[in-house]
Design an enzyme around this catalytic site. Structure first.
Site, PDB file in Angstrom:
ATOM      1  N   GLU A  86       0.833  -1.198   0.000  1.00  0.00           N
ATOM      2  CA  GLU A  86       0.000   0.000   0.000  1.00  0.00           C
ATOM      3  C   GLU A  86       0.873   1.256   0.000  1.00  0.00           C
ATOM      4  OE1 GLU A  86      -3.821   0.478  -0.793  1.00  0.00           O
ATOM      5  OE2 GLU A  86      -3.080  -1.449  -0.042  1.00  0.00           O
ATOM      6  N   TYR A 298       7.067  -1.694  12.526  1.00  0.00           N
ATOM      7  CA  TYR A 298       5.895  -1.654  11.643  1.00  0.00           C
ATOM      8  C   TYR A 298       4.920  -2.775  11.992  1.00  0.00           C
ATOM      9  CZ  TYR A 298       3.169  -0.813   7.462  1.00  0.00           C
ATOM     10  OH  TYR A 298       2.146  -0.514   6.596  1.00  0.00           O
ATOM     11  N   ARG A 300       2.208  -4.076  10.356  1.00  0.00           N
ATOM     12  CA  ARG A 300       1.571  -4.957   9.359  1.00  0.00           C
ATOM     13  C   ARG A 300       2.640  -5.903   8.828  1.00  0.00           C
ATOM     14  NH1 ARG A 300      -0.849   0.089   8.270  1.00  0.00           N
ATOM     15  NH2 ARG A 300      -3.045   0.088   8.926  1.00  0.00           N
ATOM     16  N   HIS A 345       9.476  -7.596   6.505  1.00  0.00           N
ATOM     17  CA  HIS A 345       9.628  -6.834   7.737  1.00  0.00           C
ATOM     18  C   HIS A 345       9.967  -7.750   8.890  1.00  0.00           C
ATOM     19  CE1 HIS A 345       7.732  -3.873   5.299  1.00  0.00           C
ATOM     20  NE2 HIS A 345       6.576  -4.500   5.294  1.00  0.00           N
TER      21      HIS A 345
END
Length: 703
Positions: A86, A298, A300, A345
């Site tokens: 995104e 982060y 997500r 991540h």
């Protein structure tokens, strides 16, 4: 004058980063996406390789003008949106609007918003990753095709305002299927026998295990009577005693889904609330003298990977705080939970383990602190030594009958000193200590307690269970769980009853139509494979337009059949005995986000609505006339209040019990402690275990 412009999504993130970068950088927020597909049309050129037709989002004019004006005053523009599909798409749209070459080194990403991480990221800017952008475009186009092609059909054949979505439809189908399982469930009887035993002053329990050395299931009262008759008044004799050590390992650090599940269990947070607060902790909190700092990485992610730097910091902290024994010899490495997990991540962890919850609590709101504490404790525990339990299993013989006692005690706390993962029924492991027992000794029997039970249907989905199931099936990705759960409630396809999802009549109808005409959309395996194809687009191994094209071939045929064969369905409101107190029309039952409610049949001329009041059979403790009824708050949470409101304002979150306190006669309420229901007096200190009326105790039986 500033040399560079940095664009992020939110003002909070802009504020944090701006403090780190100094006066040579202007930091501004795009306020999320700046372009999207139009709402008024499908916006996808099906005959032109599914090319999307993007338009500027309404209301973004002033933001875009500000960004364009700022970009003209600097030598360099950096795009620093979030580090996922995104975020990459937002950066690409900004580059297009500001006429930045996507091949230029304009993209900056960081997994945590700390001074060092931000400064390091600006040393290594990169071009926009078009594989990531295409993966986002593919998902957006796919969802648009499904939504904008099926929804008009549902509008025409069923009811205006309906919609169908790729992931949301599977989620509703799971809820619908579970409800059908519950309805079709036939309870089976089974029994247990518990012996309450005594050695000296130490009381303990043993459960029936075997007859004549073979395990036996107790399926009926006759089976129980046979065993009880064999016991007689003889004492038990200790048989085999097994003692061994058992290791208990910590849970991995959080990924998005496990954080949502644990926050639901331990903090009673909805998935959307968890993500909202996690976003705040990620983007930065003002810590006074230390300035604004991102407190977690982060949020997500579906990777349990931890950076070597974070592991080293955790090692030093654990040894210094708890001692060498609490640190395993080699750092823990957690494997991917499923093959589709992305590893872009790290797991969700505190940006510095040294910022323990106590040191930051004065700067955080209550909910921010609770979630941060959960993330911090989970991460610290994930790096610690295993707990060691001493377990004991003892077989107790009474003639041909064998009972078994099990016990355990914590020998070394390990990671449990910091954190223990919750579970969906709210129970916790506790020490079950057995006295010292040796083979051959006799044990006195205090009481033998037979109980009748019935097998229970599978439980309805809580938010936590549904997220876990979607993850296990490979449906959706970290960014989609919370919005999916929100959408299926907003569309009234599911309602929430006692914190569990129940399909509405509307939801059942839509699923039945989808099953008949679009079975692939509801097929969990098909949807999971589609998620895998989107991951391959992100990896650069598949072309996004080909993935969509392959799906659309069969989908187009299904649409043509549905258009021709789907029959119109009329949803009739269920009549009630209530009369509208505003216009005199009959009221009808309607289904809303939090279950059924009463609405005037004269809608839209009369918009009167009423909650459905459920009586509890308990007198109001505050006024003489009233009775306590069940109500719902605006957010759907159940509470209990007097039916004489507003004359009487008595309210309580606790469920009242239709049995007065045996000690003082006051009202009793039900509270849950560690997953078990207990009745507490609202005036004195009396407390007792709640009776489970689904089970008959041995007191009701005649032996």
């Amino acid at each position: 004058m500033a040399d560079s412009l940095v664009i992020v999504e939110s003002p909070a993130k802009a504020k944090t980063i701006g403090k780190y970068l100094g006066s040579k950088f202007i930091v501004k927020a795009s306020m999320g996406h700046i372009r999207d597909l139009p709402k008024s049309q499908i916006g996808v050129e099906v005959d032109n390789d599914f090319q999307p037709k993007y338009i500027t989002i309404r209301g973004k004019g002033s933001v875009l003008k500000e960004l364009r004006d700022a970009s003209k005053k600097v030598k360099k523009v950096y795009l620093a949106a979030d580090p996922d599909r995104e975020g990459e798409a937002i950066a690409w749209h900004l580059a297009h609007y500001l006429e930045i070459d996507e091949k230029d080194a304009c993209r900056v990403v960081f997994n945590e918003i700390t001074k060092q991480a931000v400064k390091d990221a600006f040393k290594t800017p990169r071009p926009i990753d078009m594989d990531l952008v295409n993966a986002q475009q593919a998902r957006r186009v796919l969802d648009r095709l499904v939504g904008y092609k099926i929804s008009p059909l549902l509008w025409k054949k069923v009811k205006k305002g309906l919609s169908a979505g790729r992931v949301q439809s599977v989620a509703v189908k799971l809820v619908y299927d579970r409800e059908n399982e519950i309805k079709a469930f036939v309870p089976e009887e089974y029994w247990s026998i518990t012996a309450h035993l005594l050695k000296g002053k130490s009381a303990f329990e043993a459960k029936f295990h075997a007859l004549n050395g073979e395990k036996k299931e107790l399926k009926s009262e006759a089976d129980v009577k046979e065993i009880v008759a064999l016991l007689g008044d003889k004492p038990f004799t200790v048989g085999e005693v097994k003692e061994k050590e058992r290791l208990r390992n910590p849970s991995p650090p959080f990924i998005t889904s496990s954080m949502q599940q644990e926050a639901a269990r331990k903090l009673n947070f909805r998935a959307s609330k968890t993500m909202q607060i996690a976003q705040q902790l990620y983007e930065g909190v003002d810590l006074g003298k230390e300035g604004t700092v991102g407190l977690i990485t982060y949020m997500r992610t579906d990777s349990t990977r931890i950076s070597p730097v974070a592991q080293e910091e955790a090692k030093h902290y654990i040894i210094e705080r708890y001692g060498d024994k609490f640190m395993p010899e080699t750092p823990r490495v957690y494997l991917k939970k499923n093959a589709n997990a992305q590893d872009a991540h790290e797991a969700i962890r505190p940006t510095s383990i040294l910022r323990d919850p106590d040191s930051v609590k004065t700067f955080l709101s209550r909910d921010q602190l609770r979630l941060y504490k959960l993330v911090w404790e989970r991460f610290v525990a994930s790096q610690m030594s295993s707990a060691i339990l001493d377990t004991m299993t003892v077989d107790m013989a009474n003639g041909p009958v064998t009972f078994r006692a099990t016990g355990s005690k914590m020998k070394f706390a390990g990671f449990t000193k910091v954190y223990v993962e919750g579970n969906d029924d709210g129970t916790t492991d506790e020490d079950r200590l057995l006295p010292a027992l040796t083979t051959g000794e006799s044990i006195a029997t205090e009481q033998v307690d037979p109980k009748q039970h019935f097998t229970q249907p599978p439980p309805r989905f809580t938010e936590a269970r549904l997220v876990r199931t979607l993850e296990e099936l490979g449906i959706g990705r970290p960014s989609t769980y919370a919005p999916t759960l929100e959408t299926i409630q907003k569309r009234y396809y599911v309602a929430i009853e006692e914190k569990k999802f129940v399909p509405t009549e509307l939801g059942e109808l839509v699923i039945q139509l989808m099953e008949e005409f679009f079975p692939e959309i509801l097929d969990a395996e098909f949807t999971a494979n589609m998620e895998g194809d989107l991951d391959h687009v992100e990896e650069g191994t598949q072309d996004w337009a080909s993935v969509i094209g392959e799906f659309y071939k069969s989908f187009e045929k299904r649409l043509a059949v549905a258009e021709e064969e789907m029959k119109e369905v009329e949803i009739r409101d269920e009549p009630s005995d209530e009369i509208c107190d505003k216009c005199g029309s009959p009221m009808v039952f309607k289904m809303g986000r939090f279950g059924k409610f009463l609405a005037c049949s004269g809608f839209p001329e009369c918009r009167n609505t009423k909650p459905i009041v459920k009586a509890t059979g308990v007198h109001c403790p505050k006024c003489a006339e009233g009775h306590i009824v069940e109500r719902r708050s605006k957010k759907g949470r159940m509470f209990y209040g007097c039916d004489q409101y507003p004359a009487c304002d008595y309210v309580s979150w606790d469920k009242p019990i239709a049995k007065p306190c045996p000690e003082c006669g006051a009202m009793m309420v039900e509270k849950r402690v560690k997953g078990e229901a207990h009745n507490h007096c609202t005036v004195c200190t009396h407390s007792e275990e709640a009776v489970d009326e689904s089970e008959n105790s041995s007191e009701d039986m005649d032996y």
